[in-house]
Design an enzyme around this catalytic site. Structure first.
Site, PDB file in Angstrom:
ATOM      1  N   CYS A 287      -5.715  -0.074 -24.728  1.00  0.00           N
ATOM      2  CA  CYS A 287      -5.709   0.439 -23.357  1.00  0.00           C
ATOM      3  C   CYS A 287      -4.654  -0.242 -22.489  1.00  0.00           C
ATOM      4  O   CYS A 287      -4.554   0.021 -21.300  1.00  0.00           O
ATOM      5  CB  CYS A 287      -7.082   0.290 -22.715  1.00  0.00           C
ATOM      6  SG  CYS A 287      -7.642  -1.414 -22.546  1.00  0.00           S
TER       7      CYS A 287
ATOM      8  N   HIS B 143       0.828  -1.210   0.000  1.00  0.00           N
ATOM      9  CA  HIS B 143       0.000   0.000   0.000  1.00  0.00           C
ATOM     10  C   HIS B 143       0.858   1.254   0.000  1.00  0.00           C
ATOM     11  O   HIS B 143       0.503   2.268  -0.597  1.00  0.00           O
ATOM     12  CB  HIS B 143      -0.942  -0.015   1.199  1.00  0.00           C
ATOM     13  CG  HIS B 143      -2.165  -0.846   0.968  1.00  0.00           C
ATOM     14  ND1 HIS B 143      -2.867  -1.437   1.987  1.00  0.00           N
ATOM     15  CD2 HIS B 143      -2.807  -1.202  -0.172  1.00  0.00           C
ATOM     16  CE1 HIS B 143      -3.898  -2.103   1.488  1.00  0.00           C
ATOM     17  NE2 HIS B 143      -3.872  -1.983   0.189  1.00  0.00           N
TER      18      HIS B 143
ATOM     19  N   GLU C 276      -8.118  -9.449 -25.245  1.00  0.00           N
ATOM     20  CA  GLU C 276      -7.047  -9.892 -24.349  1.00  0.00           C
ATOM     21  C   GLU C 276      -6.694 -11.359 -24.573  1.00  0.00           C
ATOM     22  O   GLU C 276      -5.651 -11.820 -24.108  1.00  0.00           O
ATOM     23  CB  GLU C 276      -7.469  -9.719 -22.890  1.00  0.00           C
ATOM     24  CG  GLU C 276      -7.825  -8.304 -22.516  1.00  0.00           C
ATOM     25  CD  GLU C 276      -8.452  -8.225 -21.144  1.00  0.00           C
ATOM     26  OE1 GLU C 276      -7.728  -7.894 -20.196  1.00  0.00           O
ATOM     27  OE2 GLU C 276      -9.658  -8.506 -21.015  1.00  0.00           O
TER      28      GLU C 276
ATOM     29  N   ARG D  38     -11.439   1.295 -14.696  1.00  0.00           N
ATOM     30  CA  ARG D  38     -11.312   0.001 -14.007  1.00  0.00           C
ATOM     31  C   ARG D  38     -12.300  -0.014 -12.851  1.00  0.00           C
ATOM     32  O   ARG D  38     -12.022   0.505 -11.763  1.00  0.00           O
ATOM     33  CB  ARG D  38      -9.889  -0.185 -13.491  1.00  0.00           C
ATOM     34  CG  ARG D  38      -8.805  -0.057 -14.567  1.00  0.00           C
ATOM     35  CD  ARG D  38      -7.429  -0.278 -13.946  1.00  0.00           C
ATOM     36  NE  ARG D  38      -6.345  -0.057 -14.885  1.00  0.00           N
ATOM     37  CZ  ARG D  38      -5.687   1.092 -15.025  1.00  0.00           C
ATOM     38  NH1 ARG D  38      -6.038   2.152 -14.289  1.00  0.00           N
ATOM     39  NH2 ARG D  38      -4.700   1.205 -15.899  1.00  0.00           N
TER      40      ARG D  38
ATOM     41  N   ARG E 124       2.978 -12.566 -16.881  1.00  0.00           N
ATOM     42  CA  ARG E 124       3.634 -11.261 -16.834  1.00  0.00           C
ATOM     43  C   ARG E 124       4.126 -10.882 -15.451  1.00  0.00           C
ATOM     44  O   ARG E 124       4.840  -9.898 -15.284  1.00  0.00           O
ATOM     45  CB  ARG E 124       2.702 -10.171 -17.382  1.00  0.00           C
ATOM     46  CG  ARG E 124       1.354 -10.047 -16.706  1.00  0.00           C
ATOM     47  CD  ARG E 124       0.437  -9.159 -17.545  1.00  0.00           C
ATOM     48  NE  ARG E 124      -0.934  -9.128 -17.097  1.00  0.00           N
ATOM     49  CZ  ARG E 124      -1.442  -8.154 -16.361  1.00  0.00           C
ATOM     50  NH1 ARG E 124      -0.691  -7.145 -15.975  1.00  0.00           N
ATOM     51  NH2 ARG E 124      -2.713  -8.179 -15.997  1.00  0.00           N
TER      52      ARG E 124
ATOM     53  N   ARG F  59     -15.150  -0.607 -18.001  1.00  0.00           N
ATOM     54  CA  ARG F  59     -14.947  -2.055 -18.069  1.00  0.00           C
ATOM     55  C   ARG F  59     -15.703  -2.699 -16.907  1.00  0.00           C
ATOM     56  O   ARG F  59     -15.525  -2.302 -15.755  1.00  0.00           O
ATOM     57  CB  ARG F  59     -13.453  -2.402 -17.966  1.00  0.00           C
ATOM     58  CG  ARG F  59     -13.191  -3.907 -18.029  1.00  0.00           C
ATOM     59  CD  ARG F  59     -11.697  -4.201 -17.973  1.00  0.00           C
ATOM     60  NE  ARG F  59     -11.103  -3.869 -16.683  1.00  0.00           N
ATOM     61  CZ  ARG F  59      -9.796  -3.829 -16.451  1.00  0.00           C
ATOM     62  NH1 ARG F  59      -8.945  -4.079 -17.430  1.00  0.00           N
ATOM     63  NH2 ARG F  59      -9.335  -3.526 -15.249  1.00  0.00           N
TER      64      ARG F  59
ATOM     65  N   ASN G  43      -1.536  -6.041 -22.072  1.00  0.00           N
ATOM     66  CA  ASN G  43      -0.858  -6.742 -20.981  1.00  0.00           C
ATOM     67  C   ASN G  43      -1.235  -8.219 -20.976  1.00  0.00           C
ATOM     68  O   ASN G  43      -0.378  -9.106 -20.979  1.00  0.00           O
ATOM     69  CB  ASN G  43      -1.205  -6.097 -19.630  1.00  0.00           C
ATOM     70  CG  ASN G  43      -0.788  -4.643 -19.567  1.00  0.00           C
ATOM     71  OD1 ASN G  43      -0.024  -4.171 -20.388  1.00  0.00           O
ATOM     72  ND2 ASN G  43      -1.291  -3.924 -18.581  1.00  0.00           N
ATOM     73  N   ASP G  44      -2.546  -8.489 -20.960  1.00  0.00           N
ATOM     74  CA  ASP G  44      -2.987  -9.883 -20.959  1.00  0.00           C
ATOM     75  C   ASP G  44      -2.841 -10.532 -22.331  1.00  0.00           C
ATOM     76  O   ASP G  44      -2.540 -11.726 -22.431  1.00  0.00           O
ATOM     77  CB  ASP G  44      -4.437  -9.989 -20.485  1.00  0.00           C
ATOM     78  CG  ASP G  44      -4.536 -10.156 -18.968  1.00  0.00           C
ATOM     79  OD1 ASP G  44      -3.672 -10.861 -18.402  1.00  0.00           O
ATOM     80  OD2 ASP G  44      -5.444  -9.581 -18.365  1.00  0.00           O
TER      81      ASP G  44
END
Length: 868
Positions: free
Chosen positions: A780, A471, A709, A578, A743, A615, A732-733
């Protein structure tokens, strides 16, 4: 005319498990750019000769060497991946160049523990670098050094023929800027490209020269950073060879050069101390301390040690009833503080930070934490003593878990523990005042500490504990504060007031920098600030190519605070909201009213002319929900996640859809579904949206699209394009699934590069299918924020780039530098390449050429623009 040598048997040079060369987590070796061969995962610490021969070359860092047989076969043995950065630490060569060796003779001794800890991998490559060699693996499973036949090599030797027709051509001197010189990886890239030409190509360093088509020859020159070399070519395509190879070398052959902006490549450059030290996490410099990059940025300031307040606690209590009452009152006060902090953050629309303190409330209600303390009180301990023992024990237990995300929560337990303890014992947790221009040093920072950092004069922080997912790291990134975590314990010994440079980009702390190093940092900061100011001034302008094609640039966000910044940054809306920010770090699902309030508040910041693409809930895999338990899966990334989870929890999904639809009148709304692999999945989700839209009486248009993705979505894009309104590529995916690389994998993650040609080809396939049906495509994923990749993505036909919001001005500026014609040429060249390394080399070269172009006189630039 060719003659064939007798076949050579290569034996295992080290004991260990045999691994196919194609599975090595380094594309240079895996794609056989160095040569064909095999790898061994070693179980001992001595590299032996795999055959009789002569030592042809020993790398200066002692991590690699080459043996040449009497028949001309060259065998390169390379211990580990990225071991060149160790600068020889952990390695001891027992032979020298020219030594005659027998099979089984020891060549290199190494410290396996040290190398494993400080390099990417211990895998040891055995590669045949001879031209024209045919390699046949002979064994699998476990290899025994000197005993197991590993490879059979057949080589062909051609009679020497000197190419004719083009004459000999020499380049101008080139200064090598690669941080570790031309080691195996850049040498392999250079050799691979040199082999494309008929001409003989040589690299000349002083009085030495080597065949550019030979990796071993190149490595034998021991070319270091700042060495000067010349390229020569002799043959029918000599001029073309020079024109092609020189820019590749100047661009770094696929490596990050850390070139100072504005520096002319043809200038003789003296070594810059700071650049030399901060280019690698491993260094002999005792003042350079390496940790893990947690939040980007480069600052120079003075050290301030933020130490825990130490207090002696009375062990004996004043009766069970009194101590229980004290504990309950302290917990109640701490709970009220957390409520107030969370409420304040939610009122300021800072939902991501509010969620952290909401999670703290859940931790404080943990019955085990309280029960363990009550057990101590019943044994006669004071409430403070028993409570501290309870939360420290629980924190330490969690910190030892293998799961990094869970282990990072240990700091949160200490945070709430200290909050309660401060009420029980009557002390402040941390020092009250922090000097201006401070770089904080500590064992760890709790979220409470980090949330208050901007109130003081803190430039950045460096911790011995923590992780990039803690965090503290998350809050540092949100606050724009550079941070390094997991640094060596000796940072705690640095005296207050010492000058230091904190490099949050590379995870480094440099102590006692020279005036030149401080000046360099400040110069970089000024250049970055000047460039940022220029980009901010122009941010409101559209992202239009020089030949008039407009690209929409929007933001990726996780809450209202980021949405509020988008208009000022020149963003044309949100390409990815998100929605998980509403669902994570809590014990139960958000209510429909809570969600509606969040989506509407974000839409109002954007206004109706800007896009808001939401999304739907994307959890499962690496993002589980406490209130939506899932069965344990062997591979959760191939299990119930994304749209599959949406369809399982239809009540939660329907509530989310209704909440999103209520924002339709405040922005140009779109809804996209994550991880869609089949058309039926999209159709099922679409039917729910249309049903809820009709029930709510929403008449405003709402676009429905999918995240691309999963490779199946890209491969069937022509069929999907008939159903959806748009595509948004989550690189990314998509990269993870296309290359079969997690990843987040500690050893393989570097290979998961979205600029891999296979990923680019899937993007191209998607854009062509979409445009054939009149639909648009956005990207994105993280690659959209990389300004280096912008011309390639635009050239692939992408209509929208959705980026981290701070990057919006820079990405828009990058679009304006190119014509669409040039972008398509760049994309076409990238699609024809074989590796991400080559693509990055191409884009780096183009970017540097563009920088040089902008430094030329204005009239020359205009003339070249007309000519293009």
């Amino acid at each position: 005319m060719a003659t064939e040598d007798s076949n050579t048997i290569i034996y295992a040079p080290i004991s260990g498990v045999i691994v196919p060369i194609t599975e090595v987590p380094d594309p240079t070796f895996a794609q056989k750019m160095v040569g064909d061969g095999i790898a061994i995962d070693p179980i001992e610490e001595a590299l032996c000769s795999p055959c009789d021969g002569k030592v042809a070359q020993v790398h200066p860092s002692n991590h690699a060497l080459t043996i040449a047989t009497a028949g001309g076969t060259e065998i390169l043995m390379h211990i580990g991946i990225d071991t060149v950065t160790l600068k020889g630490q952990g390695f001891q060569a027992t032979v020298s160049e020219g030594d005659e060796v027998k099979r089984g003779d020891k060549l290199i001794l190494f410290d396996a523990d040290f190398v494993a800890k400080n390099a990417t991998s211990l895998l040891t490559m055995v590669v045949i670098t001879s031209e024209g060699a045919t390699v046949q693996p002979l064994s699998s499973g476990l290899a025994i050094a000197g005993q197991t036949p590993l490879l059979e090599v057949a080589t062909t030797a051609s009679e020497s023929q000197k190419p004719t027709g083009g004459g000999i051509v020499f380049s101008l001197p080139i200064v090598i800027l690669n941080p570790d010189g031309l080691h195996a990886r850049p040498s392999a890239v250079l050799s691979s490209n040199a082999k494309r030409f008929t001409s003989s190509v040589k690299i000349i360093k002083g009085a030495q020269e080597a065949n550019a088509k030979s990796v071993v020859g190149l490595m034998g020159l021991s070319i270091k950073q700042h060495d000067s070399i010349v390229v020569s070519a002799d043959g029918p395509d000599s001029a073309e060879a020079i024109a092609t190879l020189v820019p590749l070398i100047e661009a770094g052959l696929g490596e990050n050069l850390h070139v100072v902006p504005g520096q002319r490549k043809d200038t003789k450059v003296a070594p810059v101390t700071l650049k030399k030290h901060l280019s690698s996490p491993i260094s002999d410099d005792p003042n350079l301390l390496a940790g893990v990059a947690a939040s980007p940025g480069l600052v120079t300031g003075t050290v301030y040690q933020l130490r825990d307040f130490s207090i002696e606690l009375e062990k004996e209590g004043f009766g069970v009833e009194n101590e229980e009452k004290s504990l309950n009152e302290a917990i109640a006060k701490a709970m009220e503080e957390l409520n107030q902090i969370e409420k304040s953050l939610r009122l300021s629309a800072d939902t991501s930070k509010a969620a952290i303190f909401a999670a703290h409330r859940e931790l404080l209600e943990d019955p085990e934490l309280r029960e363990n303390a009550l057990a101590g009180i019943k044994k006669g301990q004071s409430a403070a003593y028993a409570w501290r023992h309870s939360y420290i024990a629980q924190s330490e237990a969690i910190s030892k878990l293998d799961n990094e995300l869970l282990a990072a929560r240990a700091t949160d337990i200490r945070d709430i523990g200290e909050r309660v303890l401060s009420h029980l014992a009557g002390f402040e947790k941390r020092d009250a005042s922090i000097p201006e221009n401070s770089i904080l040093i500590a064992t760890d920072l709790t979220p409470s500490d980090t949330a208050n950092l901007q109130k003081g004069g803190v430039l950045g922080f460096c911790l011995t504990g923590g992780s990039s997912t803690s965090h503290a790291s998350i809050l540092a990134r949100a606050a724009g504060i550079p941070a390094v975590v997991a640094a060596p314990d000796r940072i705690l010994e640095i005296p207050n007031g010492a000058t230091a440079i904190l490099d949050g980009d590379n995870g480094l702390l440099k102590l006692h920098p020279t005036e030149a190093e401080v000046d360099e940092v400040r110069a970089k900061q000024r250049l970055a600030e000047e460039l940022h100011r220029k980009q901010m001034i122009e941010a409101i302008q559209s992202a239009t190519t020089t030949d008039g094609v407009r690209i929409k640039v929007v933001g990726n966000i996780s809450g209202s605070p980021e949405a509020a910044e988008i208009p000022a940054l020149g963003g044309e809306g949100v390409g990815l909201l998100r929605s998980e920010f509403l669902f994570l770090e809590r014990a139960d699902a958000p209510t429909e009213e809570e969600q509606t309030e969040a989506y509407v508040s974000i839409a109002k910041y954007l206004t109706p002319e800007r896009d808001l693409i939401v999304r739907t809930l994307d959890v499962g895999g690496d993002k589980p929900l406490a209130y939506m338990p899932l069965p344990e899966e062997i591979n959760p990334f191939l299990g119930i996640r994304g749209i599959r989870l949406n369809m399982m929890g239809t009540d939660i999904f329907s509530a989310q859809v209704r909440s999103i639809l209520k924002a339709a009148t405040f922005a140009n709304l779109g809804i996209m579904f994550p991880m869609v692999a089949t058309i039926s999945e999209f159709q099922a989700a679409r039917d729910i949206v249309l049903r809820e839209k009709e029930a709510l009486g929403v008449t405003a248009p709402v676009q429905l699209g999918i995240m691309v993705e999963v490779p199946s979505a890209a491969m069937m894009a022509d069929l999907f394009a008939k159903e959806v309104d748009f595509f948004s590529v989550g690189t990314n995916d998509l990269t993870q699934y296309t290359l079969a690389i997690d990843r987040g994998h500690p050893k393989l993650a570097k290979m998961a590069d979205a600029l891999h040609p296979s990923v680019l080809r899937l993007i191209k396939r998607t854009t062509e299918a979409a445009h054939a049906e009149g639909k648009w495509v956005g990207v994105c994923g993280g690659i959209a924020s990389d300004v280096l990749a912008v011309p390639a993505l635009v050239g692939l036909g992408v209509d929208e780039l959705s980026v981290s919001i701070k990057g919006i001005p820079a990405v828009k500026a990058a679009v304006r530098k190119f014509s669409m014609k040039r972008c398509r040429e760049i994309a076409g060249e990238a699609l024809g390449m074989g590796t991400a390394v080559e693509v990055r080399g191409l884009l780096t070269k183009i970017n540097q050429e563009l920088e040089n172009e902008t430094n030329r006189p204005a009239e020359t630039v205009e003339e070249r623009e007309v000519g293009s």
